[in-house]
Motif scaffolding. Structure first.
Motif, PDB file in Angstrom:
ATOM      1  N   CYS A  54      37.811  39.755  43.361  1.00 17.37           N
ATOM      2  CA  CYS A  54      38.430  41.031  43.030  1.00 17.37           C
ATOM      3  C   CYS A  54      39.423  40.858  41.881  1.00 17.37           C
ATOM      4  O   CYS A  54      40.215  39.906  41.873  1.00 17.37           O
ATOM      5  N   PHE A  55      39.410  41.819  40.957  1.00 17.61           N
ATOM      6  CA  PHE A  55      40.285  41.770  39.786  1.00 17.61           C
ATOM      7  C   PHE A  55      41.080  43.067  39.710  1.00 17.61           C
ATOM      8  O   PHE A  55      40.503  44.153  39.585  1.00 17.61           O
ATOM      9  N   LEU A  56      42.387  42.922  39.779  1.00 15.21           N
ATOM     10  CA  LEU A  56      43.286  44.070  39.844  1.00 15.21           C
ATOM     11  C   LEU A  56      44.097  44.161  38.553  1.00 15.21           C
ATOM     12  O   LEU A  56      44.606  43.166  38.053  1.00 15.21           O
ATOM     13  N   GLY A  57      44.205  45.384  38.021  1.00 13.52           N
ATOM     14  CA  GLY A  57      45.004  45.574  36.825  1.00 13.52           C
ATOM     15  C   GLY A  57      44.864  46.983  36.296  1.00 13.52           C
ATOM     16  O   GLY A  57      43.926  47.708  36.658  1.00 13.52           O
ATOM     17  N   ASN A  58      45.805  47.390  35.464  1.00 11.01           N
ATOM     18  CA  ASN A  58      45.745  48.718  34.869  1.00 11.01           C
ATOM     19  C   ASN A  58      44.601  48.797  33.859  1.00 11.01           C
ATOM     20  O   ASN A  58      44.028  47.791  33.443  1.00 11.01           O
ATOM     21  N   ASP A  67      39.288  47.014  39.872  1.00 14.67           N
ATOM     22  CA  ASP A  67      39.863  48.327  40.196  1.00 14.67           C
ATOM     23  C   ASP A  67      41.339  48.330  39.801  1.00 14.67           C
ATOM     24  O   ASP A  67      41.969  47.270  39.660  1.00 14.67           O
ATOM     25  N   THR A  68      41.873  49.519  39.647  1.00 16.89           N
ATOM     26  CA  THR A  68      43.300  49.688  39.406  1.00 16.89           C
ATOM     27  C   THR A  68      44.051  49.881  40.726  1.00 16.89           C
ATOM     28  O   THR A  68      45.275  49.877  40.743  1.00 16.89           O
ATOM     29  N   ASN A  69      43.316  50.060  41.805  1.00 20.06           N
ATOM     30  CA  ASN A  69      43.888  50.394  43.108  1.00 20.06           C
ATOM     31  C   ASN A  69      43.634  49.247  44.090  1.00 20.06           C
ATOM     32  O   ASN A  69      42.498  49.007  44.492  1.00 20.06           O
ATOM     33  N   ARG A  70      44.685  48.545  44.475  1.00 18.82           N
ATOM     34  CA  ARG A  70      44.510  47.407  45.381  1.00 18.82           C
ATOM     35  C   ARG A  70      44.027  47.848  46.757  1.00 18.82           C
ATOM     36  O   ARG A  70      43.380  47.073  47.472  1.00 18.82           O
ATOM     37  N   LYS A  71      44.309  49.084  47.123  1.00 20.31           N
ATOM     38  CA  LYS A  71      43.916  49.571  48.449  1.00 20.31           C
ATOM     39  C   LYS A  71      42.416  49.382  48.685  1.00 20.31           C
ATOM     40  O   LYS A  71      41.993  48.886  49.733  1.00 20.31           O
ATOM     41  N   ILE A 130      37.726  46.178  51.073  1.00 16.86           N
ATOM     42  CA  ILE A 130      36.502  45.392  50.937  1.00 16.86           C
ATOM     43  C   ILE A 130      36.701  43.990  51.490  1.00 16.86           C
ATOM     44  O   ILE A 130      35.861  43.458  52.223  1.00 16.86           O
ATOM     45  N   ILE A 131      37.842  43.381  51.146  1.00 17.00           N
ATOM     46  CA  ILE A 131      38.138  42.027  51.624  1.00 17.00           C
ATOM     47  C   ILE A 131      38.211  41.984  53.143  1.00 17.00           C
ATOM     48  O   ILE A 131      37.644  41.098  53.796  1.00 17.00           O
ATOM     49  N   LEU A 185      41.260  36.771  44.751  1.00 19.69           N
ATOM     50  CA  LEU A 185      41.906  37.962  44.207  1.00 19.69           C
ATOM     51  C   LEU A 185      42.699  37.561  42.968  1.00 19.69           C
ATOM     52  O   LEU A 185      43.480  36.606  43.004  1.00 19.69           O
ATOM     53  N   PHE A 186      42.475  38.274  41.858  1.00 18.99           N
ATOM     54  CA  PHE A 186      43.093  37.938  40.574  1.00 18.99           C
ATOM     55  C   PHE A 186      43.843  39.148  40.011  1.00 18.99           C
ATOM     56  O   PHE A 186      43.436  40.294  40.195  1.00 18.99           O
TER      57      PHE A 186
END
Length: 369
Positions: A27-31, A334-338, A343-344, A353-354
């Motif tokens: 998973c890749f999180l960021g704006n 995604d921009t939304n960690r929720k 999924i995790i 998770l990155f």
């Protein structure tokens, strides 16, 4: 096929990244605009020898630099496979498998099967027939080398016929016969493979759509081709006068199309944003299923910002789908960690998770099982 790690240098806005991945969920999180999609694009490049979003290779080099390098290290049934792609400005790109350069890039297509779901896929519905043909060709060619070869040869014959039609002098009928014979021969094979694919593909696609939409809408796909009318060579001969005036070939499998329907109406005319997004995701998941059934290994699945414009129920259904064991190794942004956390949790297996910020990609605290 599992991507164990990747090394990226000067690709788009990614200056440098050396990342190890989970064989399950990554998973890749960021704006928006931080580089999440660029990372997925680098992984896509390793499968298709080109970018998903920009076919001009030199434009994928990071601003101010002279080259980019992407290296991927894969596990195929316990055996490590290394792939290298390097591109310098004003030079031909290099693509190597286990340090040996390919003679033809087409020989690599299909070895690392991959499916990417991206906001750019909206062109499949809103765009012209070329986008939909490209989708079908990409799916089939990953598991059918004969199809890919026929496609290359058909397009070569098409280019030659069009060049004759555009010439100042009246085309030589004998030469036209040669190229039209090739277009008919290769076009027939392409038509038959496309028709068989669509017939097999539709029920799986509809199954995915029904699940995501909770069976609220009926969708369909219809394949249309000049080749279904009979003798393609006869059609080409009959259209010579008109084609000469227009300067291009108006008949042939290069004009095939998929008609995408919501109920009895075209998707592009009546579908909401949520319905269109559901349609696209169902198409791509059915693509994954087809490659899994026909290929030599499970494809890699890239999911880029897929939850935007979907209501909560459809998001929940998609999370249920991708959290199961059906889809193997997944890379999702995604921009939304929720959504990523859901999924995790539902998947329950190994994950990574990155955080992605301004082209820098780093593992997050607690970002692995």
């Amino acid at each position: 096929m599992i991507l164990k790690r990747v090394s990226i240098l000067n690709y788009k806005n990614i200056a440098q990244a050396d990342l190890c991945f989970s064989p399950n969920v990554n998973c890749f999180l960021g704006n928006n605009g931080m580089g999440k999609t660029n990372l997925l694009d680098a992984i896509y490049y390793l499968s298709f020898c080109k970018s998903f979003s920009n076919v001009v290779d030199s434009q994928n080099i990071r601003h101010g630099e002279d080259f980019f390098i992407i290296q991927g290290f894969y596990d195929l049934d316990g055996k490590e496979e290394e792939f290298y792609c390097g591109m310098k400005r004003r030079q031909k790109k290099q693509f190597k498998r286990n340090k040996k350069e390919y003679e033809r890039l087409s020989d690599h297509i299909g070895f690392i099967p991959l499916v990417m779901v991206s906001p750019a896929d909206a062109d499949l519905i809103s765009g012209g027939s070329e986008e939909r043909r490209r989708f079908v060709d990409l799916v089939i060619s990953q598991s059918d080398k004969e199809y890919l070869d026929a496609l290359i040869r058909y397009n070569k014959a098409l280019v030659q016929r069009n060049a004759l039609l555009k010439g100042d002098a009246e085309p030589d009928g004998t030469v036209l016969d040669i190229w039209e014979e090739q277009m008919e021969s290769y076009g027939r094979l392409i038509f038959e493979r496309r028709a068989a694919f669509v017939e097999r593909f539709i029920p799986v696609f509809q199954e995915f759509y029904r699940f995501i939409s909770s069976d609220h809408e009926q969708v369909g796909i219809r394949y249309e081709s000049d080749a279904s009318d009979g003798d393609l060579r006869a059609l080409l001969q009959q259209s010579r006068t008109r084609d000469r005036i227009l300067g291009h070939s108006t008949k042939g499998i290069h004009r095939d199309d998929l008609h995408l329907c919501l109920g009895e109406y075209p998707m592009k005319r009546i579908a909401s944003q949520g319905q269109s997004k559901t349609f696209l995701i169902a198409l791509k998941l059915a693509q994954f299923d087809f490659l899994k059934q026909t290929g030599h290994t499970d494809p890699i699945l890239l999911l880029d910002d897929i939850f935007d414009k979907l209501d909560a129920l459809r998001v929940e259904k998609i999370i249920q789908l991708v959290s199961g064991s059906r889809f193997g190794q997944i890379f999702i942004t995604d921009t939304n960690r929720k959504y990523l956390d859901e999924i995790i949790v539902q998947n329950g297996n190994d994950f990574r998770l990155f955080q992605v910020c301004n082209g820098e990609i780093a593992p997050m605290k607690g970002g692995e099982a």
